[in-house]
Enzyme design. Structure first.
Site, PDB file in Angstrom:
ATOM      1  N   ALA A   1     -12.814  69.240  -2.955  1.00 12.62           N
ATOM      2  CA  ALA A   1     -12.133  70.246  -3.768  1.00 12.62           C
ATOM      3  C   ALA A   1     -13.153  71.054  -4.574  1.00 12.62           C
ATOM      4  CB  ALA A   1     -11.139  69.564  -4.698  1.00 12.62           C
ATOM      5  N   GLU A   2     -14.132  70.350  -5.143  1.00 12.89           N
ATOM      6  CA  GLU A   2     -15.150  71.062  -5.920  1.00 12.89           C
ATOM      7  C   GLU A   2     -15.960  71.981  -5.023  1.00 12.89           C
ATOM      8  OE1 GLU A   2     -16.023  67.046  -8.002  1.00 12.89           O
ATOM      9  OE2 GLU A   2     -17.404  68.497  -8.859  1.00 12.89           O
ATOM     10  N   TYR A   3     -16.261  71.479  -3.832  1.00 17.21           N
ATOM     11  CA  TYR A   3     -17.022  72.278  -2.874  1.00 17.21           C
ATOM     12  C   TYR A   3     -16.250  73.541  -2.494  1.00 17.21           C
ATOM     13  CZ  TYR A   3     -19.242  73.593   1.520  1.00 17.21           C
ATOM     14  OH  TYR A   3     -19.858  74.296   2.515  1.00 17.21           O
TER      15      TYR A   3
ATOM     16  N   SER B   1     -34.862  60.458  13.023  1.00 15.36           N
ATOM     17  CA  SER B   1     -35.951  60.699  12.081  1.00 15.36           C
ATOM     18  C   SER B   1     -37.035  59.644  12.278  1.00 15.36           C
ATOM     19  CB  SER B   1     -35.406  60.693  10.661  1.00 15.36           C
ATOM     20  OG  SER B   1     -34.702  59.512  10.443  1.00 15.36           O
TER      21      SER B   1
ATOM     22  N   GLU C   1     -50.534  63.258  14.923  1.00 15.64           N
ATOM     23  CA  GLU C   1     -50.160  64.678  14.820  1.00 15.64           C
ATOM     24  C   GLU C   1     -49.841  65.012  13.376  1.00 15.64           C
ATOM     25  OE1 GLU C   1     -46.647  64.817  17.215  1.00 15.64           O
ATOM     26  OE2 GLU C   1     -47.709  64.384  19.080  1.00 15.64           O
TER      27      GLU C   1
ATOM     28  N   LYS D   1     -48.009  66.164  10.236  1.00 20.33           N
ATOM     29  CA  LYS D   1     -46.556  66.268  10.055  1.00 20.33           C
ATOM     30  C   LYS D   1     -46.235  67.478   9.191  1.00 20.33           C
ATOM     31  CE  LYS D   1     -42.461  63.576   8.904  1.00 20.33           C
ATOM     32  NZ  LYS D   1     -41.773  64.528   8.055  1.00 20.33           N
TER      33      LYS D   1
ATOM     34  N   ASP E   1     -43.578  69.915   7.435  1.00 25.32           N
ATOM     35  CA  ASP E   1     -42.217  69.801   6.939  1.00 25.32           C
ATOM     36  C   ASP E   1     -41.477  71.104   7.216  1.00 25.32           C
ATOM     37  OD1 ASP E   1     -40.123  68.535   5.831  1.00 25.32           O
ATOM     38  OD2 ASP E   1     -40.712  68.890   3.748  1.00 25.32           O
TER      39      ASP E   1
ATOM     40  N   ARG F   1     -31.198  70.497  14.584  1.00 21.48           N
ATOM     41  CA  ARG F   1     -30.910  69.068  14.584  1.00 21.48           C
ATOM     42  C   ARG F   1     -29.513  68.769  14.066  1.00 21.48           C
ATOM     43  NH1 ARG F   1     -33.951  64.678  10.848  1.00 21.48           N
ATOM     44  NH2 ARG F   1     -32.255  63.219  10.942  1.00 21.48           N
TER      45      ARG F   1
ATOM     46  N   GLU G   1     -41.174  71.546  15.996  1.00 22.94           N
ATOM     47  CA  GLU G   1     -40.908  71.932  14.612  1.00 22.94           C
ATOM     48  C   GLU G   1     -41.050  73.442  14.428  1.00 22.94           C
ATOM     49  OE1 GLU G   1     -40.133  69.257  13.040  1.00 22.94           O
ATOM     50  OE2 GLU G   1     -40.256  69.609  10.879  1.00 22.94           O
TER      51      GLU G   1
ATOM     52  N   TYR H   1     -43.719  68.962  20.120  1.00 24.71           N
ATOM     53  CA  TYR H   1     -44.325  67.630  19.958  1.00 24.71           C
ATOM     54  C   TYR H   1     -43.526  66.476  20.556  1.00 24.71           C
ATOM     55  CZ  TYR H   1     -41.241  67.674  15.857  1.00 24.71           C
ATOM     56  OH  TYR H   1     -40.168  67.780  15.031  1.00 24.71           O
TER      57      TYR H   1
ATOM     58  N   LYS I   1     -47.330  59.038   5.297  1.00 25.95           N
ATOM     59  CA  LYS I   1     -47.263  60.146   4.345  1.00 25.95           C
ATOM     60  C   LYS I   1     -48.462  60.140   3.415  1.00 25.95           C
ATOM     61  CE  LYS I   1     -43.020  61.780   5.124  1.00 25.95           C
ATOM     62  NZ  LYS I   1     -42.044  61.672   4.057  1.00 25.95           N
TER      63      LYS I   1
ATOM     64  N   CYS J   1     -17.738  48.294 -17.031  1.00 27.38           N
ATOM     65  CA  CYS J   1     -17.770  49.552 -16.291  1.00 27.38           C
ATOM     66  C   CYS J   1     -17.520  50.701 -17.265  1.00 27.38           C
ATOM     67  CB  CYS J   1     -16.688  49.517 -15.222  1.00 27.38           C
ATOM     68  SG  CYS J   1     -16.387  51.113 -14.463  1.00 27.38           S
TER      69      CYS J   1
ATOM     70  N   CYS K   1     -13.830  52.335 -16.270  1.00 25.95           N
ATOM     71  CA  CYS K   1     -12.521  51.700 -16.447  1.00 25.95           C
ATOM     72  C   CYS K   1     -12.547  50.541 -17.432  1.00 25.95           C
ATOM     73  CB  CYS K   1     -11.971  51.218 -15.103  1.00 25.95           C
ATOM     74  SG  CYS K   1     -12.810  49.750 -14.478  1.00 25.95           S
TER      75      CYS K   1
ATOM     76  N   CYS L   1     -18.670  47.127 -10.754  1.00 24.54           N
ATOM     77  CA  CYS L   1     -17.420  47.105 -11.490  1.00 24.54           C
ATOM     78  C   CYS L   1     -16.466  46.193 -10.738  1.00 24.54           C
ATOM     79  CB  CYS L   1     -16.854  48.516 -11.560  1.00 24.54           C
ATOM     80  SG  CYS L   1     -15.130  48.538 -12.023  1.00 24.54           S
TER      81      CYS L   1
ATOM     82  N   CYS M   1     -10.089  50.549 -10.374  1.00 29.15           N
ATOM     83  CA  CYS M   1     -10.999  51.379 -11.160  1.00 29.15           C
ATOM     84  C   CYS M   1     -10.910  52.820 -10.673  1.00 29.15           C
ATOM     85  CB  CYS M   1     -12.436  50.886 -11.023  1.00 29.15           C
ATOM     86  SG  CYS M   1     -13.636  51.976 -11.815  1.00 29.15           S
TER      87      CYS M   1
HETATM   88  S1  IVH Z   1     -41.370  63.148  16.260  1.00 27.57           S
HETATM   89  C1  IVH Z   1     -37.864  60.283  17.167  1.00 27.57           C
HETATM   90  N1  IVH Z   1     -43.490  64.522  15.576  1.00 27.57           N
HETATM   91  O1  IVH Z   1     -40.381  64.890  10.921  1.00 27.57           O
HETATM   92  C2  IVH Z   1     -39.038  61.005  16.637  1.00 27.57           C
HETATM   93  N2  IVH Z   1     -41.573  64.685  14.173  1.00 27.57           N
HETATM   94  O2  IVH Z   1     -39.246  62.600   9.595  1.00 27.57           O
HETATM   95  C3  IVH Z   1     -38.767  62.434  16.377  1.00 27.57           C
HETATM   96  N3  IVH Z   1     -41.817  66.204  12.273  1.00 27.57           N
HETATM   97  O3  IVH Z   1     -37.133  65.232  12.221  1.00 27.57           O
HETATM   98  C4  IVH Z   1     -39.751  63.147  15.579  1.00 27.57           C
HETATM   99  N4  IVH Z   1     -43.886  66.817  12.718  1.00 27.57           N
HETATM  100  O4  IVH Z   1     -38.557  67.355  11.943  1.00 27.57           O
HETATM  101  C5  IVH Z   1     -42.229  64.193  15.249  1.00 27.57           C
HETATM  102  N5  IVH Z   1     -45.415  65.705  15.128  1.00 27.57           N
HETATM  103  C6  IVH Z   1     -44.170  65.390  14.810  1.00 27.57           C
HETATM  104  C7  IVH Z   1     -43.513  65.926  13.664  1.00 27.57           C
HETATM  105  C8  IVH Z   1     -42.207  65.543  13.387  1.00 27.57           C
HETATM  106  C9  IVH Z   1     -42.864  66.967  11.895  1.00 27.57           C
HETATM  107  C10 IVH Z   1     -40.533  66.135  11.560  1.00 27.57           C
HETATM  108  C11 IVH Z   1     -39.302  66.271  12.438  1.00 27.57           C
HETATM  109  C12 IVH Z   1     -38.520  65.023  12.256  1.00 27.57           C
HETATM  110  C13 IVH Z   1     -39.026  64.540  10.936  1.00 27.57           C
HETATM  111  C14 IVH Z   1     -38.863  63.051  10.824  1.00 27.57           C
END
Ligand code: IVH
Length: 693
Positions: A46-48, A94, A126, A128, A130, A149, A185, A237, A325, A419, A422, A437, A443
């Protein structure tokens, strides 16, 4: 907290309207993401809806202020008006994270244990980036379809937009399989991002928070000419579906991608051994600041594709790849308060209210404190200076305090024993860290939330049963559980007599409820409001179990931590141990199980098409004894990937019993019942008769 009622649009000047539209665009985008991508809505439907309506009203009054990124032109992460759907037959999942060398080593050890091997792995590292992942399907070498995705199993069809991206070949060079899905990506470089923002600012358009949002916003445009004007890049990739094998190693696959005409990140490196990873990690960390694009870590993938295939997935993450990371960004600020939130499941969660502080480009106001033990461990007190950190999209965390800066009189935090919603007693079960709770279904924080969710858009979608009416009927004592919703029609006359209702709206509600007695299994599961079971996971469960009786039967078993089903459920691609826990917790509570049973009995629940395919589709397999080369989890995953159900005990419904060394009584029972008994070799021969999925 009740926000001030919005001003009528006539009362707003252009500046105020523009500001509000900017806020709405940002808020709706955040909610879309929480709902579709994270499976964790932040607000009620509803809020959305109210936010979207407000956006519409303002745009109708100030058409000149419609933003390029307006929610009315853009859609949530899952397909909505404007984009067609693409189904990812192989879910787009992911990656698990590592933050330290030990965690990376543990990842490798886990994979080795799964394979029952002792060899170090050759890997590919590789950078990563974002950005946002994209799936590209080529048929006979021609780009056929491009999809985002989305929630992992369903995304948006962005083919028209993707055709405008120079780094993505419209046709593959050289020989390629009849059908091949390439994943990679989409991203924007730092310089392009800054230039785009400067241009947007000059034109009075949306300024993006970071390169990732800019890339997403640019790709998800209904008008491809806008995408064409945006500087998007792409690195390929990963592999999706393929009509024939294309390589034996990931590294060889990357070379093929290059030959086909894709950009592959030139910094990607083949590592002879996993022991080279820490060195590569350090090298990338040193290069990070000088790169043209933002990276937040390195993805390491086991190079051998046959091993990748054997390793498969646990939950939403591959067992063959991990994201290591870089360290998260940190800042220091003051703790203004500790508030307790009561979740839909009754968990009492302490939240740190902070003096707003900029951490790596994001303004942070709240951080999680997790639970009572964490507060005690940190000895964090209101008024303290706290060190916080933010890593990627994770909720910021409190790392520690600056003891020297503690103000006089700061006292230890007393976790409430009741809680805050409630007033029921809070309970902390033995061995658990979470206070809950005890009000359960009484509640308001829980029961109304549950019922609102139950009747909401993605769930039973009962028009007329929103936040307000749920509250009203709950107060009257008419609805205490989901099954009660289907008893409301008996009160039609009473409802009509309520203030603000009347005969027409009562009749409409009764009709809406009646129409929903027939419902698909996925929606039914989603509607239960089990933690972590959002729409996407509900669909995975529904596709796996097929019909409601099987589902309920298996959920009874899952509740027992020692059961095979508890382990088996995590082999469903997309379902991990944490989700299994939640299912067990929910269905282990007799009250919940009874309420669901009662509800199911009142409904006509449509079976879901199971994922299908595979030589063992519809077959039940039992493993017993130690197999010569397959570990039990691998054997099980293998059988399930070929469509089988794996159970623990032999019965008339069993189709195959696979026997290893030191098998117990099950083998004997199988022969007694005339069931086919196989050894590992026979089992493998059976699988070889057809593809898995
Ligand atoms: S492989 C099942 N390779 O990271 C494995 N992902 O945290 C599928 N990403 O959704 C991902 N660089 O958007 C893969 N060299 C790379 C990547 C990569 C960036 C992103 C991708 C994925 C997310 C997962």
């Amino acid at each position: 907290m009740t926000p001030a009622p919005p001003k009528p649009p006539e009362a707003l000047d252009e500046d105020a309207a523009a500001r509000e539209l900017a806020e709405l665009a940002a808020a709706i985008a955040r909610h879309d993401r929480a709902y579709h991508e994270l499976d964790a809505p932040l607000v009620s439907d509803a809020e959305y809806d109210a936010l979207r309506r407000r956006n519409e009203v303002l745009e109708a009054r100030f058409p000149q202020l419609i933003r390029p990124d307006s929610p009315s032109r853009r859609v949530g992460a899952a397909p909505a008006a404007g984009f067609a759907k693409v189904i990812h037959r192989l879910p787009m999942l992911s990656l698990g994270n590592a933050f330290a060398p030990e965690e990376f080593a543990e990842f490798c050890d886990r994979a080795r244990r799964f394979l029952g091997s002792s060899m170090p792995f050759a890997m590919v590292g590789e950078p990563k980036i974002d950005g946002l992942s994209l799936s590209l399907t080529y048929a006979q070498g021609q780009l056929l379809r491009a999809g985002t995705r989305g929630d992992g199993s369903e995304g948006e069809d962005v083919t028209a937009n993707v055709r405008t991206i120079a780094a993505i070949p419209p046709r593959l060079h050289g020989r390629s399989p009849a059908l091949i899905e390439v994943r990679g990506e989409v991203f924007m470089s730092k310089a392009d991002f800054l230039a785009l923002n400067a241009a947007q600012e000059r034109a009075g358009g949306k300024v993006f928070a970071n390169p990732r949002n800019a890339a997403a916003g640019s790709l998800r445009q209904l008008d491809p000419t806008i995408t064409a004007a945006r500087p998007l890049s792409f690195f390929a990739y990963a592999m999706g579906e393929a009509s024939e094998p294309v390589a034996a190693t990931h590294w060889a696959y990357l070379q093929r991608l290059r030959h086909w005409g894709f950009a592959v990140n030139p910094l990607s490196r083949h590592l002879e051994s996993e022991t080279d990873a820490p060195g590569f990690q350090a090298e990338m960390a040193a290069q990070r600041a000088g790169l043209a694009y933002d990276i937040d870590g390195v993805v390491y993938k086991i190079d051998d594709l046959a091993l990748q295939n054997r390793l498969g997935f646990v939950g939403r993450e591959p067992r063959w790849a991990i994201a290591w990371k870089f360290p998260a960004e940190q800042a220091t600020t003051r703790l203004l308060d500790i508030q307790i939130q009561v979740g839909r499941t009754g968990a009492l969660t302490p939240v740190a209210v902070l003096e707003p502080v900029n951490v790596g480009g994001v303004l942070v106001r709240h951080a999680t404190l997790h639970n009572e033990d964490e507060i005690a461990r940190l000895d964090v007190r209101v008024g303290d200076s706290v060190r916080i950190q933010r890593a990627g999209d994770v909720i910021p965390q409190v790392l520690g305090i600056v003891l020297e800066a503690r103000p006089a009189g700061a006292h230890p935090f007393q976790f409430p024993r009741r809680c805050p919603v409630c007033g029921s007693h809070a309970v902390r079960a033995e061995g658990e860290v979470v206070w809950r709770c005890s009000g359960g279904l009484t509640c308001p924080a829980q029961v109304e939330e549950r019922l609102i969710h139950f009747a909401s858009r993605g769930a039973f979608d009962i028009e007329g049963l929103g936040e307000k009416s749920v509250h009203e009927f709950h107060e009257l004592g008419w609805i205490r559980s989901p099954a009660d919703v289907f008893r409301l029609p008996a009160r039609e006359a009473e409802i009509a007599g309520l203030e603000g209702w009347g005969e027409q709206s009562a009749a409409n509600l009764v009709r809406a409820i009646g129409e929903r007695r027939r419902i698909g299994l996925a929606r039914f599961i989603y509607a239960l409001g089990i933690r972590r079971i959002g729409a996407a996971n509900a669909r995975l469960l529904a596709r796996h179990y097929g019909d409601v009786e099987t589902f309920l039967q298996r959920m009874r078993e899952v509740a027992d931590p020692a059961s095979e089903e508890r382990a088996a459920v995590t082999s469903i691609i997309g379902i991990g141990p944490a989700i299994a826990e939640e299912l067990a917790e929910f269905f282990g509570e007799e009250r919940n199980f009874r309420a669901v049973r009662e509800l199911a009995d009142a409904l006509d629940i449509q079976p879901e098409e199971t994922a299908g395919g595979g030589v063992l589709a519809g077959r039940t397999v039992v493993f017993t004894g130690t197999l010569p080369t397959l570990s039990r989890p691998e054997a099980k995953a293998l059988a399930e990937r070929h469509g089988a159900k794996v159970t623990d005990s032999v019965s008339k419904r069993t189709d195959y019993v696979v026997v290893g060394a030191d098998a117990g009584s099950k083998a004997g029972k199988a022969s007694e019942l005339g069931i086919t008994v196989l050894d590992e070799e026979g089992f493998r021969a059976l699988l070889a008769q057809g593809p898995g999925r």
